[in-house]
Design an enzyme around this catalytic site. Sequence first.
Site, PDB file in Angstrom:
ATOM      1  N   HIS A   1      -4.562   1.083  11.239  1.00 18.90           N
ATOM      2  CA  HIS A   1      -5.868   0.404  11.351  1.00 18.90           C
ATOM      3  C   HIS A   1      -6.338   0.404  12.796  1.00 18.90           C
ATOM      4  CE1 HIS A   1      -3.780  -2.519   8.274  1.00 18.90           C
ATOM      5  NE2 HIS A   1      -4.087  -1.395   7.685  1.00 18.90           N
TER       6      HIS A   1
ATOM      7  N   HIS B   1      -0.190   5.589   7.926  1.00 18.05           N
ATOM      8  CA  HIS B   1      -1.367   4.742   7.628  1.00 18.05           C
ATOM      9  C   HIS B   1      -1.510   3.703   8.730  1.00 18.05           C
ATOM     10  CE1 HIS B   1      -4.253   2.113   5.869  1.00 18.05           C
ATOM     11  NE2 HIS B   1      -3.395   1.135   5.662  1.00 18.05           N
TER      12      HIS B   1
ATOM     13  N   GLU C   1       0.807  -1.225   0.000  1.00 17.09           N
ATOM     14  CA  GLU C   1       0.000   0.000   0.000  1.00 17.09           C
ATOM     15  C   GLU C   1       0.841   1.277   0.000  1.00 17.09           C
ATOM     16  OE1 GLU C   1      -4.182  -0.566   1.609  1.00 17.09           O
ATOM     17  OE2 GLU C   1      -2.899  -0.911   3.358  1.00 17.09           O
TER      18      GLU C   1
ATOM     19  N   HIS D   1     -11.332  -0.499   6.828  1.00 15.60           N
ATOM     20  CA  HIS D   1      -9.898  -0.673   6.647  1.00 15.60           C
ATOM     21  C   HIS D   1      -9.108   0.107   7.713  1.00 15.60           C
ATOM     22  CE1 HIS D   1      -6.350  -0.625   3.551  1.00 15.60           C
ATOM     23  NE2 HIS D   1      -5.917  -0.550   4.774  1.00 15.60           N
TER      24      HIS D   1
END
Lengths: 247, 247, 247, 247
Positions: free
Chosen positions: C105, C103, C84, C173
């Site tokens: 989660h 990034h 990603e 996500h």
Amino acid sequence: MSAPKSAGAVGADVLGDLAAASRILAAQGVVDGFGHVSMRHPSAPDRYLMARSIAPALVTPGEIIEYDLDSNPCNANGRGSFLERFIHGEIYKARRDVMSVVHSHSPSVVPFGLVGVPMRAMFHNAAFIAAGVPVFDIRDRFGATDMLVSDGAKGVALAESMGSRDIVLMRAHGSVACGPTLQTAVFRAVYTEVNARIQHWTMALGGGAPMAALDEKEGRLADAVNQGAGRRAWDLWRAQVRNQVNW
Amino acid sequence: MSAPKSAGAVGADVLGDLAAASRILAAQGVVDGFGHVSMRHPSAPDRYLMARSIAPALVTPGEIIEYDLDSNPCNANGRGSFLERFIHGEIYKARRDVMSVVHSHSPSVVPFGLVGVPMRAMFHNAAFIAAGVPVFDIRDRFGATDMLVSDGAKGVALAESMGSRDIVLMRAHGSVACGPTLQTAVFRAVYTEVNARIQHWTMALGGGAPMAALDEKEGRLADAVNQGAGRRAWDLWRAQVRNQVNW
Amino acid sequence: MSAPKSAGAVGADVLGDLAAASRILAAQGVVDGFGHVSMRHPSAPDRYLMARSIAPALVTPGEIIEYDLDSNPCNANGRGSFLERFIHGEIYKARRDVMSVVHSHSPSVVPFGLVGVPMRAMFHNAAFIAAGVPVFDIRDRFGATDMLVSDGAKGVALAESMGSRDIVLMRAHGSVACGPTLQTAVFRAVYTEVNARIQHWTMALGGGAPMAALDEKEGRLADAVNQGAGRRAWDLWRAQVRNQVNW
Amino acid sequence: MSAPKSAGAVGADVLGDLAAASRILAAQGVVDGFGHVSMRHPSAPDRYLMARSIAPALVTPGEIIEYDLDSNPCNANGRGSFLERFIHGEIYKARRDVMSVVHSHSPSVVPFGLVGVPMRAMFHNAAFIAAGVPVFDIRDRFGATDMLVSDGAKGVALAESMGSRDIVLMRAHGSVACGPTLQTAVFRAVYTEVNARIQHWTMALGGGAPMAALDEKEGRLADAVNQGAGRRAWDLWRAQVRNQVNW
């Protein structure tokens, strides 16, 4: 402007306890990278002691600075001060009975400053909350700000909101807990956090049912015990810090 | 008043297990700076053993004091006793089958004493809860107090509320869990806390839907297994303490 | 296709800070085995730096790879890249002001991408959220996928959803937080997670009551302070990593 | 009855990974003093490997026992077996594709077996949940029991409830997660727990609003990625165990 004159040196045990209080509050999840605890100077009621601007978990006795009640540092020697030290100075001015102040942003407590649901005393360890918990909204008197109590006028307004209570919530920011000793202020800050978690669970569980919280008289009686027997918690927490840092 | 006579020395393994039980309860989040665990004297049913007044995480075998069932210390030698030791003494008087008692304030459990929602057995490890969980409100008989079970009369009232169950909640305070062995009392105290968290989640999830909790018969059957296979948890917890303290 | 040319070596202090940022995010519970943080190359705006594909808690300065903004590695030398990475490259392309991207989660944040309830700024440390938090649903443009932003087109779509904000949620996500420095991006990622927990509690507590969250102006003013005084948190977290790994 | 014959020795790396899996599940909060993980014998599909009856955090490679699919131990040598090993044996019988099984009681998951609210896949890491999560109620076929899957018949019934899925909840008890490798079964058990927490928050946040969870196709696509890129999490967890125990 020259620095105010120091009221005199403070014993190493006092500085050690105050530095340990910072680390205790971090270990108990009351503060993270932010938040601060102070105590009134033991022999000078017009002075208070607080760490330089540093994360609570890193404070050492050597980081403690002395302030006058306008929150001017007596012995900063180039070290930075917390922007929000005025919380402390103005409460010490307004409340001669307060000997220690804790400011924190613990996540479980913040919600009670946002939705108009009063915090109540869910169990005996948080007894002092039964006297009521006011909410200070900085916007009421100062409009849109950066939310910080960063000068004397804002500190005065906060102290006025708190009045004769030993706790005040700050809208969208955090809270302040006070006490007649360092140990009691720390105890109250810790159990305010625990109490907040209990109240979240209780209100969800009850779904609007009345809560059999401590009433004011129970609160006064239990708070008196906490100030004595509550030393047991301090002794534990202080020992845990001592094991880590050797002071 | 002179101290009651001791029923005789207790083996080091017993004292070690009892001291370890305190530390286990702290490590599992059942107690913090407060709370206590006791056991009946192995060879004298009219005596019980409990640490002096100290935070559970700091207890050592040398801190254990022997009490008679009126909660008078036999061998305090100047060491302080827990204010609430009467919880233990009066339960041992009222319930000959109880060999160990845990008192705690774990935050997830307190809500069930505040809003009239019965705690139920959400899973097999908390099976003993299926027999029902009474709530003791000290206010009913004693009016406004400091909330503590600090004398025999209050201990008697608490034991009466508990009746034949092995658990009782205390309004705005905490709870008591009992068992026929030290290991089972600790197990039950730990899984009462876990069960409370599960019930909070389950009730929020179900939004009022009926919960398929253990019924009384399932509770009895599963509780019997817990008292045997449940030793696996004790063995883990005991090993963890031993790694830390070497006793 | 040959690898793009490197824009030149980067100082050990920069690589150390970037590797430390990964470990900080893991220690603060923002990332677990997954998630990544990058920074723009300090002297080449068309390059960015990010660890090879490895769990954040294991990153070392030697694991850092340089990428062009199409997310081609300059110096992979056989090391794998995060699937990603296009999240990072396409945001750096679209937003010249962004110097660092995280990034993650984190479980408390994911719900806000699933049920149409906007995340709001619950306290001053999460002030940047007051500008609004868009939600990117990969399904809108790409139909049923493996949910990953695994090519440039998906990265472009994500960056478009984010627009001029410094945060974007990804349906089912996770989320992305950005900043003008590595320290600010990490700060924002951490306090997004804290803010999410506060908002869960606040909404449950209020039961639909209006929340006195930061408004846009308060958000702007407080965010400016966070970018300065917020360094206090970084200093703590960086010291904690340094104690563990000696870089 | 004599013990079944062993299918042959297993490599130390396999035993190490299986023992590590127990400790990983404990470290990730999926198991406590209870719960177990097994794997099919690498070279004998009619045998499986699982620790003797011991808390997961204490398992070592030397504690692993080989069982036939009726859950008779081949090499117990006096060591006790888990009462619920039939969960494992009967699933391996019914499902030739399953190579590893995890049984746990994690508190966040138990509620989904109690109130008829289906667990759904809240984010890509829990993608395998999108295929649906059946609930096994031991009471349906066996009436009031001690809740344990303590013989073959109960294991068969559980495996039938699970059917072709890789997860099954057990009413008032816990859950089972399976996979085509040890690493995937552990991954799924961990993210089932994380997913449960996310769903609790999401449903409370949404207050009945539809949730944009992964649909079945997204679930299949994302689960395939998890089985590859998901190794990153295993590598982290395995390294953490290795640091502690040196195997």
